[in-house]
Design a protein around this motif. Structure first.
Motif, mmCIF file in Angstrom:
data_model
loop_
_atom_site.group_PDB
_atom_site.id
_atom_site.type_symbol
_atom_site.label_atom_id
_atom_site.label_comp_id
_atom_site.label_asym_id
_atom_site.label_seq_id
_atom_site.Cartn_x
_atom_site.Cartn_y
_atom_site.Cartn_z
ATOM 1 N N UNK A 38 0.506 -1.446 0.112
ATOM 2 C CA UNK A 38 0.193 -0.221 0.031
ATOM 3 C C UNK A 38 0.686 1.062 -0.442
ATOM 4 N N UNK A 39 1.799 1.612 1.117
ATOM 5 C CA UNK A 39 2.704 2.160 0.787
ATOM 6 C C UNK A 39 3.926 2.184 -0.311
ATOM 7 N N UNK A 40 3.399 1.649 -0.740
ATOM 8 C CA UNK A 40 4.386 1.609 -2.725
ATOM 9 C C UNK A 40 3.453 2.070 -3.828
ATOM 10 N N UNK A 41 1.909 2.061 -3.504
ATOM 11 C CA UNK A 41 0.929 2.352 -4.449
ATOM 12 C C UNK A 41 0.334 1.016 -5.382
ATOM 13 N N UNK A 42 0.147 0.020 -4.705
ATOM 14 C CA UNK A 42 0.581 -1.575 -5.049
ATOM 15 C C UNK A 42 -0.773 -2.085 -4.342
ATOM 16 N N UNK A 43 -1.577 -3.064 -5.245
ATOM 17 C CA UNK A 43 -2.294 -3.635 -4.018
ATOM 18 C C UNK A 43 -1.942 -5.504 -5.126
ATOM 19 N N UNK A 44 -2.705 -6.098 -3.357
ATOM 20 C CA UNK A 44 -2.937 -7.247 -4.125
ATOM 21 C C UNK A 44 -3.949 -7.131 -5.132
ATOM 22 N N UNK A 45 -3.105 -8.703 -5.709
ATOM 23 C CA UNK A 45 -4.926 -8.851 -6.720
ATOM 24 C C UNK A 45 -4.621 -10.601 -6.167
ATOM 25 N N UNK A 46 -6.099 -10.929 -6.034
ATOM 26 C CA UNK A 46 -6.509 -12.260 -5.430
ATOM 27 C C UNK A 46 -7.051 -12.915 -6.497
ATOM 28 N N UNK A 47 -6.591 -14.274 -6.190
ATOM 29 C CA UNK A 47 -7.604 -14.898 -7.569
ATOM 30 C C UNK A 47 -9.465 -15.129 -7.566
ATOM 31 N N UNK A 48 -9.398 -14.865 -8.955
ATOM 32 C CA UNK A 48 -11.137 -15.274 -8.916
ATOM 33 C C UNK A 48 -11.594 -16.055 -9.206
ATOM 34 N N UNK A 49 -12.734 -16.070 -8.965
ATOM 35 C CA UNK A 49 -13.217 -17.940 -9.271
ATOM 36 C C UNK A 49 -12.675 -18.235 -10.527
ATOM 37 N N UNK A 50 -12.154 -19.666 -10.778
ATOM 38 C CA UNK A 50 -12.341 -20.085 -12.356
ATOM 39 C C UNK A 50 -13.050 -20.673 -12.749
ATOM 40 N N UNK A 63 -8.854 -9.234 -17.474
ATOM 41 C CA UNK A 63 -8.785 -8.534 -16.588
ATOM 42 C C UNK A 63 -9.084 -8.461 -15.103
ATOM 43 N N UNK A 64 -7.656 -7.772 -14.492
ATOM 44 C CA UNK A 64 -8.483 -7.332 -13.047
ATOM 45 C C UNK A 64 -9.204 -7.394 -13.427
ATOM 46 N N UNK A 72 -9.435 -8.791 -8.108
ATOM 47 C CA UNK A 72 -9.409 -10.039 -8.941
ATOM 48 C C UNK A 72 -8.593 -10.484 -10.204
ATOM 49 N N UNK A 73 -7.951 -11.962 -9.768
ATOM 50 C CA UNK A 73 -7.963 -11.457 -11.977
ATOM 51 C C UNK A 73 -9.714 -12.387 -11.869
ATOM 52 N N UNK A 74 -9.619 -12.623 -13.278
ATOM 53 C CA UNK A 74 -11.088 -13.405 -13.942
ATOM 54 C C UNK A 74 -10.242 -13.676 -15.699
ATOM 55 N N UNK A 75 -11.045 -14.409 -15.589
ATOM 56 C CA UNK A 75 -11.393 -14.896 -16.663
ATOM 57 C C UNK A 75 -12.691 -14.831 -17.864
ATOM 58 N N UNK A 76 -11.970 -15.503 -18.847
ATOM 59 C CA UNK A 76 -12.528 -15.700 -20.123
ATOM 60 C C UNK A 76 -13.107 -17.276 -20.670
ATOM 61 N N UNK A 77 -14.297 -17.695 -21.003
ATOM 62 C CA UNK A 77 -14.358 -19.041 -21.836
ATOM 63 C C UNK A 77 -14.956 -18.668 -23.361
ATOM 64 N N UNK A 78 -14.419 -19.503 -23.989
ATOM 65 C CA UNK A 78 -13.370 -19.066 -25.348
ATOM 66 C C UNK A 78 -13.849 -20.179 -25.949
ATOM 67 N N UNK A 79 -14.923 -20.782 -27.333
ATOM 68 C CA UNK A 79 -15.021 -21.045 -27.697
ATOM 69 C C UNK A 79 -14.280 -21.764 -28.495
ATOM 70 N N UNK A 80 -13.726 -23.244 -29.406
ATOM 71 C CA UNK A 80 -12.730 -23.526 -29.583
ATOM 72 C C UNK A 80 -13.283 -23.226 -31.469
ATOM 73 N N UNK A 81 -12.042 -22.817 -31.795
ATOM 74 C CA UNK A 81 -12.695 -23.101 -33.420
ATOM 75 C C UNK A 81 -12.472 -24.407 -34.018
#
Length: 162
Positions: A38-50, A63-64, A72-81
């Motif tokens: 926090x003092x150095x201007x950063x935030x922890x990024x926690x694991x979001x739901x997979x 994106x977080x 939190x981390x985020x995820x995107x589900x992509x359909x295969x080609x």
């Protein structure tokens, strides 16, 4: 523990060792307290739901995202080609072949004639024909594997009560 941090000024997200390199003259404690980040201007990024995904989908990092002041981390589900689906089908067919070969190896003993002969084996396998039929179906999968093979249910060993 590999941790992600988010730099507040730029929004950049990086692993903790990368962030520490931004401050070459600083020796950080291990583990780094949240207060120091926090003092150095950063935030922890926690694991979001997979997310769960289907056979013909895959997951990529998104994106977080900020939720109630935490990142939190985020995820995107992509359909295969079509090409990826073809590769996945080939992989599944190969897995089915390997499974079929393993089943045949594991049940080879049931194909030995003497195992079901009461004059040669005591006790003896009374449902050998079920195993032979089962193995025949599995052998077809081993010889001509497909991505959508349906394996038969294995018979349960039935032994004579002698």
């Amino acid at each position: 523990i590999i941790m992600l941090v988010r730099v507040r000024d730029t929004g950049a997200v990086m692993y903790l060792p990368q962030w520490e390199q931004m401050f070459p003259e600083t020796s950080f404690p291990n583990p780094i307290p949240v207060e120091t980040l926090n003092e150095f201007g950063a935030d922890v990024v926690f694991d979001g739901p997979y997310p769960d995904c289907g056979t013909y989908q895959y997951v990529i990092n998104g994106p977080v995202v900020e939720v109630d002041g935490q990142w939190f981390t985020s995820f995107e589900v992509i359909d295969m080609d079509a090409e990826q689906i073809a590769a996945k089908n080939a992989e599944l067919a190969d897995q089915n072949k390997q499974k079929a070969v393993q089943i045949l190896n594991d049940t080879d003993w049931t194909a030995i004639a003497s195992i079901a002969d009461p004059t040669e084996s005591n006790p003896y396998l009374t449902n050998r024909p079920e195993f032979l039929s089962y193995r025949s179906t599995v052998r077809q999968i081993a010889i001509n594997p497909t991505f959508d093979a349906v394996f038969p249910t294995a018979p349960t060993e039935q032994w004579s009560n002698v």
